[in-house]
Design an enzyme around this catalytic site. Structure first.
Site, mmCIF file in Angstrom:
data_model
loop_
_atom_site.group_PDB
_atom_site.id
_atom_site.type_symbol
_atom_site.label_atom_id
_atom_site.label_comp_id
_atom_site.label_asym_id
_atom_site.label_seq_id
_atom_site.Cartn_x
_atom_site.Cartn_y
_atom_site.Cartn_z
ATOM 1 N N LEU A 79 0.803 -1.219 0.000
ATOM 2 C CA LEU A 79 0.000 0.000 0.000
ATOM 3 C C LEU A 79 0.842 1.279 0.000
ATOM 4 O O LEU A 79 0.478 2.263 -0.646
ATOM 5 C CB LEU A 79 -0.943 0.009 1.209
ATOM 6 C CG LEU A 79 -1.781 1.267 1.393
ATOM 7 C CD1 LEU A 79 -2.760 1.436 0.249
ATOM 8 C CD2 LEU A 79 -2.507 1.245 2.708
ATOM 9 N N ASN A 80 1.961 1.294 0.686
ATOM 10 C CA ASN A 80 2.757 2.525 0.757
ATOM 11 C C ASN A 80 3.416 2.873 -0.572
ATOM 12 O O ASN A 80 3.987 3.950 -0.710
ATOM 13 C CB ASN A 80 3.796 2.430 1.866
ATOM 14 C CG ASN A 80 3.151 2.546 3.228
ATOM 15 O OD1 ASN A 80 1.950 2.751 3.340
ATOM 16 N ND2 ASN A 80 3.937 2.412 4.261
ATOM 17 N N TYR A 81 3.358 1.958 -1.534
ATOM 18 C CA TYR A 81 3.800 2.243 -2.899
ATOM 19 C C TYR A 81 2.573 2.157 -3.792
ATOM 20 O O TYR A 81 2.482 1.310 -4.673
ATOM 21 C CB TYR A 81 4.874 1.255 -3.361
ATOM 22 C CG TYR A 81 6.079 1.205 -2.460
ATOM 23 C CD1 TYR A 81 6.654 2.371 -1.966
ATOM 24 C CD2 TYR A 81 6.640 0.000 -2.096
ATOM 25 C CE1 TYR A 81 7.753 2.326 -1.137
ATOM 26 C CE2 TYR A 81 7.754 -0.054 -1.270
ATOM 27 C CZ TYR A 81 8.300 1.116 -0.792
ATOM 28 O OH TYR A 81 9.392 1.066 0.020
#
Length: 139
Positions: A79-81
């Site tokens: 999710l953080n990418y």
């Protein structure tokens, strides 16, 4: 990679103590059984739309090329990418189903369902949202 300009792959190793944490203990489930997380990156200086499309397409080609070597059913993502190519949500009538497309990749099926349930309780009006946020269930 030599054929595509300015491509970079970064591998973040997984395993060790990280594998001991249950995939259900936290929303981030990609622990046991994964060797590494791969970050796809391309850089360019030309600000034209043509250059943007060209270099983004190079990244998509590399992503497709890597398919046989990565997780499957679903192909997992971090999710953080955030990657809008794997799905977006219009937050309309089909929000839950639209969210499943990226939600299963980011969180796996069980965690996605659990996160939707929590989101529905704490933000029933879905005030905090973006193209890939956890949707709420209709009442």
């Amino acid at each position: 990679m030599k054929e595509l300009e300015n491509q970079m792959l970064a591998f973040n190793p997984y395993g060790g103590r990280m594998s001991e944490i249950s995939k259900f203990a936290k929303p981030f489930p990609h622990r046991s059984g994964n060797i590494a997380k791969i970050q796809y990156e391309v850089n360019w200086e030309d600000l034209s739309d043509e250059a943007e499309n060209r270099y983004l397409n190079f990244t998509r080609l590399m992503y497709d090329y890597m398919t046989p070597f990565v997780s499957k059913n679903p192909r997992e993502a971090f999710l953080n990418y955030r990657d809008l190519d794997i799905g977006i949500n219009s937050h309309g009538r089909n929000a839950y189903t639209e969210g499943m497309v990226y939600g299963h990749k980011y969180f796996k099926e069980t965690n996605y369902k659990r996160l939707v349930s929590v989101k529905t309780k704490v933000d029933p009006d879905n005030f905090f949202r973006n193209e890939q946020s956890i949707p709420t269930l209709s009442s």
